[in-house]
Design a protein around this motif. Structure first.
Motif, PDB file in Angstrom:
ATOM      1  N   LEU A   4       0.835  -1.203   0.000  1.00  0.00           N
ATOM      2  CA  LEU A   4       0.000   0.000   0.000  1.00  0.00           C
ATOM      3  C   LEU A   4       0.869   1.252   0.000  1.00  0.00           C
ATOM      4  N   LEU A   5       1.934   1.184   0.786  1.00  0.00           N
ATOM      5  CA  LEU A   5       2.829   2.338   0.889  1.00  0.00           C
ATOM      6  C   LEU A   5       3.469   2.645  -0.464  1.00  0.00           C
ATOM      7  N   ASN A   9       2.814   5.824  -3.046  1.00  0.00           N
ATOM      8  CA  ASN A   9       3.905   6.632  -3.580  1.00  0.00           C
ATOM      9  C   ASN A   9       3.759   6.778  -5.098  1.00  0.00           C
ATOM     10  N   GLN A  10       3.461   5.658  -5.728  1.00  0.00           N
ATOM     11  CA  GLN A  10       3.271   5.656  -7.185  1.00  0.00           C
ATOM     12  C   GLN A  10       2.091   6.543  -7.572  1.00  0.00           C
ATOM     13  N   LYS A  11       1.030   6.388  -6.800  1.00  0.00           N
ATOM     14  CA  LYS A  11      -0.207   7.120  -7.084  1.00  0.00           C
ATOM     15  C   LYS A  11       0.012   8.634  -6.927  1.00  0.00           C
TER      16      LYS A  11
ATOM     17  N   THR B   4      -5.079   6.304   5.184  1.00  0.00           N
ATOM     18  CA  THR B   4      -5.618   7.654   5.031  1.00  0.00           C
ATOM     19  C   THR B   4      -5.127   8.265   3.722  1.00  0.00           C
ATOM     20  N   HIS B   5      -3.859   8.037   3.447  1.00  0.00           N
ATOM     21  CA  HIS B   5      -3.301   8.544   2.190  1.00  0.00           C
ATOM     22  C   HIS B   5      -4.058   8.002   0.988  1.00  0.00           C
ATOM     23  N   ALA B   6      -4.257   6.691   1.011  1.00  0.00           N
ATOM     24  CA  ALA B   6      -4.940   6.040  -0.115  1.00  0.00           C
ATOM     25  C   ALA B   6      -6.340   6.616  -0.280  1.00  0.00           C
ATOM     26  N   LEU B   7      -7.006   6.832   0.835  1.00  0.00           N
ATOM     27  CA  LEU B   7      -8.358   7.386   0.813  1.00  0.00           C
ATOM     28  C   LEU B   7      -8.356   8.809   0.242  1.00  0.00           C
TER      29      LEU B   7
ATOM     30  N   LEU C   5       7.234   6.975   4.091  1.00  0.00           N
ATOM     31  CA  LEU C   5       5.955   7.424   4.649  1.00  0.00           C
ATOM     32  C   LEU C   5       5.956   8.930   4.876  1.00  0.00           C
ATOM     33  N   ILE C   6       7.052   9.411   5.428  1.00  0.00           N
ATOM     34  CA  ILE C   6       7.151  10.857   5.670  1.00  0.00           C
ATOM     35  C   ILE C   6       7.163  11.609   4.337  1.00  0.00           C
TER      36      ILE C   6
END
Lengths: 56, 57, 56
Positions: A4-5, A9-11, B4-7, C5-6
């Motif tokens: 997901l991480l 990042n890609q997104k 949260t980021h994905a959302l 992440l940061i």
């Protein structure tokens, strides 16, 4: 999580590009609007003497 | 946080979609304005020509 | 991973700003288009009597 991480990042990169594209498209439209405003002014200016004569 | 980021990015995706639609509609309006301006320019020209003719007569 | 992440966090904040700005710009653009439409209408309205007088 890792997946997901990395996916996020890609997104983010993709979305940034997309936002940039929308921005560029807007700039093109801004130029078009300026062109229209100039043309409109020209028409108004050519109309003014006609109206003057019409009133007289 | 990652979720949260994905959302959030899903939301941005939707907003961009909407912006593209608004852009398309704005482009259409601009084209219509340009067409109208050209038409009015033509009409003004016709008035000028007629007015000139009237003046000479 | 923390770094990624940061980094994502930071980029998302930037993305948010960029999207907000693009949205505002689009708003301004739409308003300008409406203004142009009004201007055109006015121009057309002043054209009509002249045409009636001169072009028959």
């Amino acid at each position: 999580w890792d997946k997901l991480l990395i996916g996020n990042n890609q997104k983010i990169i993709e979305l940034n590009d997309a936002v940039q594209k929308v921005k560029n498209d807007q700039q093109v439209l801004d130029q078009e609007l300026e062109f229209i405003a100039t043309q409109h002014k020209e028409l108004e200016e050519s109309l003014a003497p006609l109206e003057k004569e019409f009133v007289n | 946080e990652t979720e949260t980021h994905a959302l959030y990015m899903k939301k941005v995706d939707g907003e961009l979609q909407e912006l593209r639609q608004r852009h398309a509609s704005a482009t259409a309006k601009i084209l219509e304005h340009k067409r109208k301006l050209a038409e009015m320019g033509h009409r003004i020209l016709r008035i000028v020509v007629k007015q000139e003719c009237t003046r000479k007569v």
